[in-house]
Scaffold this active site. Structure first.
Site, PDB file in Angstrom:
ATOM      1  CE  LYS A 138       6.475   5.620   6.141  1.00  0.00           C
ATOM      2  NZ  LYS A 138       6.142   6.975   6.441  1.00  0.00           N
ATOM      3  CD  GLU A 182      -0.935  -0.521   3.508  1.00  0.00           C
ATOM      4  OE1 GLU A 182      -1.089   0.135   4.740  1.00  0.00           O
ATOM      5  OE2 GLU A 182      -1.539  -1.762   3.516  1.00  0.00           O
ATOM      6  CG  ASP A 241       4.402  12.958   3.993  1.00  0.00           C
ATOM      7  OD1 ASP A 241       4.971  13.856   3.641  1.00  0.00           O
ATOM      8  OD2 ASP A 241       4.768  12.674   5.384  1.00  0.00           O
ATOM      9  CB  CYS A 261      28.238  25.340  28.567  1.00  0.00           C
ATOM     10  SG  CYS A 261      27.983  25.486  26.870  1.00  0.00           S
TER      11      CYS A 261
END
Length: 668
Positions: free
Chosen positions: A114, A112, A116, A431
């Protein structure tokens, strides 16, 4: 027909038309007729508000705004997938699958696209949508039920009657390309906000606290798997389950199919890659899943990913640009990361002006210089990176990238251990880039154990500018603390009491609290016993430190470099001036390290001392104290109600000592 019956009839008709339009892509009536039916239903529901239900098609417009998203714990984790980028990696995945299954024939895979978008989980109870959540970290996500209700392709009620009593489905919320373009066109004309890309648009739209805003966004959803299934049965194959989901009104990607073996996977990958631009949604690859569930169960999982599935990613989107400068960023652990300043370029849906260069080894390997024309790549949410230099376009004045010798934030020395790719700032205590993590570690239970000072309060103190380094904790006033959000007089006093109580400590705890890289509790205990006082430790050098058991050249260099930094020594001096003290001891002679080379494991409850006290006394004699039993363990110290560590010791033939034997060992 009365109004109640008509309302029921209208809901059924509208649900059917939604299904045909959004799932089957085969509308039966024109939009104008659908709108007429919806308006009629709205009118009847206004007349009879007591008949309105959350499942009504009229309820997709959005509920009242939320103050925040509630957390949802996934009953079954939403796992991520491993990625492959080449055919060789795909072949290796298939080989692992067949070897673990003992299966010589080709495997049938469900394949299938993918998508987004944003992964979500929807829970249906007796066919009705009860809850929806984002994937989050896989273990828990955010409750977005009200927003999911606004998405018309997410059914509020399942179709048919054969679905399980309790069914969790997983899917991907996305914004169709055409809808994205149309939305932006309208936004431009109205002077509104322009969405950057469909993926970010989908994620941002679904996470709106006002569901009415989500309802205005053209979102859609495809379903690709199931989670919890109770009170019913599903097919034995993933591809058949997708067909069942579609029958229940759950929209499934039409490009999903089954393929045979790696040749089928590669053919599918190629076809989807070629069709990528013509698809109505954004994708960044394809997914292969072993189709048979019995095989999936046999393959199981590794870490946070299933062994039976893999994502075959498409080549990332790339563009050409030029490096105009390099900055070194300092992370919370002191690591220096070079970042390229780029001539802005549009790639992967966004304008990119910075890219990571990872470390100096990568810069040298790729021969990257300031002024170079480079290929920059951005894949999804991954930080853009410089992939390649076009050497033939290199200008004559291109400059080499040089690692700074001093931290760009605090001016402490930058240390790069031989064999390590990462360079680090050595000014851990002072720092600013590291201060939050340094203070959290300093105050932690096994370090200075400042009661009442949690991580969130540390962040609040730093953000407000009240504390800039660990010594600042000891200068806090009641007035400053009581003025903080959620801090009253009593809480402020409790914290001041905790800070005051931490002043009496041990040298080992203090050394550990300094946060010297690679110096854990055991090493701090060894250093305390070996030197006896802090001054001797500070004055030692790398050669002297390497004479101590378990302190190798790398750790010795970290320790020596730490104490060479003026910033660190200033903070240490300030801490001691604030009243932090301990009982110095005589430096341990070689003959006193009677347990050197031994490894012990503690289990169960001791009566005469705590396990921490026993651990410290063993370490003071040069022993190691481990949390796990192995064949190299010298002995296991077992108190009352020992756990599985004693069983493992017995199975390995490791000696087991009781508390009396421990006392004799310590006193001898």
């Amino acid at each position: 027909m009365n109004d109640k019956q008509r309302i029921t009839e209208l809901r059924e008709q509208l649900d059917l038309h939604n299904y045909r339009y959004y799932v089957l892509d085969d509308p039966e009536i024109p939009d104008v007729e659908y709108d007429r039916l919806l308006r009629e239903l709205e009118s009847l529901e206004q007349k009879h508000p007591e008949l309105v239900t959350p499942q009504s098609p009229t309820q997709r417009v959005g509920a009242a705004p939320l103050k925040g998203f509630a957390e949802v714990r996934h009953e079954l984790p939403m796992l991520s997938l491993r990625n492959c980028f080449t055919e060789d990696e795909l072949l290796a995945f298939d080989k692992r699958v067949r070897e673990r299954l003992g299966h010589e024939d080709e495997i049938e895979y469900a394949a299938e696209p993918k998508l987004d978008g944003l992964a979500v989980s929807l829970l249906y109870v007796n066919g009705r949508l009860e809850r929806a959540a984002t994937r989050g970290d896989g273990q828990q996500g955010e409750d977005v039920t009200q927003n999911i209700r606004t998405i018309k392709s997410a059914p509020l009620v399942l179709r048919g009657t054969s679905y399980p009593d309790r069914l969790e489905v997983r899917g991907e919320v996305y914004m169709p390309k055409k809808s994205f373009e149309k939305f932006n066109d309208q936004a431009r004309k109205a002077g509104g906000k322009i969405l950057v890309n469909p993926r970010n648009a989908a994620a941002g739209s679904l996470r709106q606290l006002d569901p009415k805003l989500t309802a205005q966004r053209p979102l859609a959803i495809y379903f690709y798997s199931v989670g919890i299934v109770e009170g019913g049965e599903l097919s034995t194959r993933h591809s058949e389950v997708l067909r069942q989901l579609s029958e229940w009104g759950l929209r499934v990607c039409p490009q999903s199919t089954t393929v045979l073996g790696t040749s089928g996977c590669i053919q599918y990958y190629t076809s989807i890659l070629e069709a990528r631009d013509s698809l109505g949604y954004e994708i960044d690859g394809v997914v292969y899943k072993v189709d048979r569930f019995d095989m999936q169960q046999e393959l199981g999982f590794v870490s946070r990913a299933p062994r039976w599935a893999i994502a075959h990613k498409f080549p990332a989107q790339e563009e050409l640009t030029r490096i105009i400068g390099v900055e070194f960023q300092v992370g919370r652990t002191g690591a220096l990361t070079p970042a390229a300043k780029l001539e802005p370029v549009f790639v992967g849906g966004v304008t990119v002006s910075n890219a990571t260069l990872h470390n100096m080894d990568e810069i040298q390997r790729k021969d990257i210089r300031i002024g170079d024309t480079v290929i920059v790549r951005r894949a999804g949410d991954v930080i853009p990176e410089v992939v390649k230099v076009l050497v033939d376009r290199r200008p004559a004045d291109a400059q080499f990238i040089i690692l700074p010798v001093r931290c760009p934030i605090c001016d402490s020395a930058v240390v790069r251990v031989e064999g390590e790719a990462v360079a680090r700032c050595s000014g851990g205590l002072a720092c600013p880039a590291q201060r939050k993590e340094a203070i959290k570690h300093f105050a932690s239970r096994r370090a200075m154990d400042i009661e009442g000072l949690g991580d969130k309060l540390v962040e609040q103190l730093v953000d407000c500018g009240l504390v800039n380094s660990a010594d600042g904790l000891y200068r806090l006033s009641h007035e400053q603390l009581a003025g903080l959000e959620r801090m009253g007089d009593k809480s402020a006093q409790n914290l001041l009491d905790g800070i005051e109580g931490s002043k009496k400590t041990t040298l080992a705890r203090f050394i550990y609290a300094l946060g010297i890289r690679e110096v854990g509790e055991a090493t701090a205990q060894v250093l305390s016993g070996y030197f006896g006082n802090l001054e001797a430790l500070i004055e030692s050098n790398e050669q002297a430190l390497q004479q101590i058991t378990d302190v190798g050249p790398i750790v010795a260099r970290h320790i020596a470099t730490f104490f060479l930094q003026p910033h660190n020594l200033e903070v240490i001096g300030s801490l001691r001036s604030a009243g932090i003290h301990w009982q110095d001891q005589q430096a341990m002679r070689a003959e006193q390290r009677t347990l050197e080379g031994s490894t012990f494991v503690l289990t169960g409850t001791l009566q005469g001392m705590t396990r921490d006290e026993a651990k410290q006394r063993l370490q003071a004699l040069g022993a190691k104290v481990s949390s796990s039993v192995s064949a190299r363990t010298t002995a296991v110290i077992a108190g009352e109600n020992p756990g599985s560590k004693q069983d493992k010791a017995e199975s390995l033939g490791v000696e087991i000592l009781d508390e009396n034997a421990l006392l004799k060992l310590l006193n001898s």
